[in-house]
Design a protein around this motif. Sequence first.
Motif: not given
Length: 129
Positions: A57, A60, A80
């Motif tokens: 993630e 990305r 995160v």
Amino acid sequence: MPATLTRPATAGEAGTVPGMAFRCPYGSRMVPTVPVPPTVPVVQALKRKAAAVADAELGRLTSRAPGLDAAARAEIRDAVQRVVDAFLYEPINRVTSYAGSPLGETYADALRELFSLELPAFGPAGSAG
């Protein structure tokens, strides 16, 4: 002087995960690996999978927001990581607190199924495969 690997442990050795015994660097006696509860590989696999998802993630995000500076990326990475740690805290705490009991193995099996965890397979001689 580093320890020397001397023999593979067998899967049937009570209370141990297949591994190796080590020759003590300061003598000739054999030192077996420390017994590891069967829940440990599940915890390790869960942490690896969570890290892989978080890394994917973040990768990305890097491709979708290339203008973020290093400080912003670091703050997002930390956020995160806090989310992942908070999410995994209770399952990891429970499986480790139940380790060594039948409930621990049941809980570890449930985690393995729920999160589709891949654990290394050990053959009868203690080799992965």
